[in-house]
Design a protein around this motif. Sequence first.
Motif, short mmCIF file in Angstrom:
data_model
loop_
_atom_site.label_atom_id
_atom_site.label_comp_id
_atom_site.label_asym_id
_atom_site.label_seq_id
_atom_site.Cartn_x
_atom_site.Cartn_y
_atom_site.Cartn_z
N LYS A 44 0.82 -1.21 0.00
CA LYS A 44 0.00 0.00 0.00
C LYS A 44 0.85 1.26 0.00
CE LYS A 44 -4.07 -2.01 2.22
NZ LYS A 44 -5.04 -1.92 3.35
N THR B 163 -4.02 4.70 4.58
CA THR B 163 -4.47 3.61 3.72
C THR B 163 -5.94 3.70 3.32
OG1 THR B 163 -4.97 2.23 5.65
CG2 THR B 163 -2.75 2.05 4.69
N ARG B 164 -6.70 4.51 4.01
CA ARG B 164 -8.14 4.54 3.72
C ARG B 164 -8.40 4.98 2.29
NH1 ARG B 164 -11.82 7.17 8.21
NH2 ARG B 164 -10.79 5.44 9.27
N ASP C 1 -7.73 2.07 -0.08
CA ASP C 1 -8.72 1.01 0.11
C ASP C 1 -10.05 1.36 -0.57
OD1 ASP C 1 -6.97 -0.57 1.56
OD2 ASP C 1 -7.60 0.24 3.50
N CYS D 299 -11.60 -0.62 -3.78
CA CYS D 299 -12.93 -1.23 -3.68
C CYS D 299 -13.80 -0.82 -4.87
CB CYS D 299 -13.58 -0.82 -2.36
SG CYS D 299 -15.21 -1.53 -2.09
N ASN E 296 -7.22 -8.04 -2.65
CA ASN E 296 -6.68 -7.46 -1.42
C ASN E 296 -5.88 -8.54 -0.69
OD1 ASN E 296 -6.11 -6.13 0.92
ND2 ASN E 296 -8.23 -5.78 1.54
N TRP F 246 -4.32 -9.22 2.53
CA TRP F 246 -4.50 -8.63 3.84
C TRP F 246 -3.17 -8.32 4.52
CZ3 TRP F 246 -9.02 -6.71 4.81
CH2 TRP F 246 -10.14 -7.25 4.18
N TYR G 97 -2.19 -4.83 -2.62
CA TYR G 97 -3.11 -5.30 -3.67
C TYR G 97 -2.34 -5.86 -4.85
CZ TYR G 97 -6.80 -2.79 -1.21
OH TYR G 97 -7.70 -2.37 -0.26
#
Length: 250
Positions: free
Chosen positions: A186, A202-203, A206, A210, A226, A228, A232
């Motif tokens: 990320k 990171t939001r 993400d 998405c 993704n 975890w 990605y």
Amino acid sequence: MPSTSPDSPLLIVEDDDLTRAFLVEHLAADGYDPLAAATLGEALDHLQMVSPALILSDLTLPDGSGLDLVAHVRAADGIVSRVDPSTPVVLLTGRGAEMDRVRGFERGADDYVVKPFSYAELRLRIAGLLRRVERRPEAGVVRVGSLVVDPSRRSVTVQGEPVRLTQKEYALLLTLVREPTRVFPKDELLETVWGFRSPGVTRTIDSHACRLRRKLGGAGDEFVVNVWGVGYRLVDAAPAAAGLPGRVAA
């Protein structure tokens, strides 16, 4: 007949009202789609919205130089920016000294036309440059399974159907598609796509990942995996299963 479209106009950058109006009128009459700007700032604003097929610019502008515009185009990455760094640029100016012309070509201009100019000759020069662009091989087209990304046209299709992406979604996809099975951390994606150098935010990535996954998966295919705690990747499959390597050079 010219092959440019409203999505790929000719950008005319000229501060003289009469010359600008003359160029716009005659180029439109010859079948082109001219987009006019009177200043360097206006030209840069247009480049945020459109990717022109060709740029015709005066050398001396009220707020800068046509050389600044050439430098901006040549420095574009073709990823986050809509600008293709190989976009032809013609400098149109009253400065006809040899050193002015040399500087123009050294800075990356494709042609240099001195005022007063013959419109008929200018039109032929424009047509010639556009023909050269059309003959360029379509290197860089990437196919991963049913996904096809063409950076030269900034187009994305899945199972032959076009997918509309925002600028950042497209930049994220273009980064992932270059190495489809590699996991991109990320932090690396944030720096590459968003220019963030500080880890921990990171939001943003993400939420974009998405939305990108949802848009690419409209036909039932699965892209943008993704991993975890790491980042990605585009596909969660071995290269053969993903339809790789898939890079096409015409």
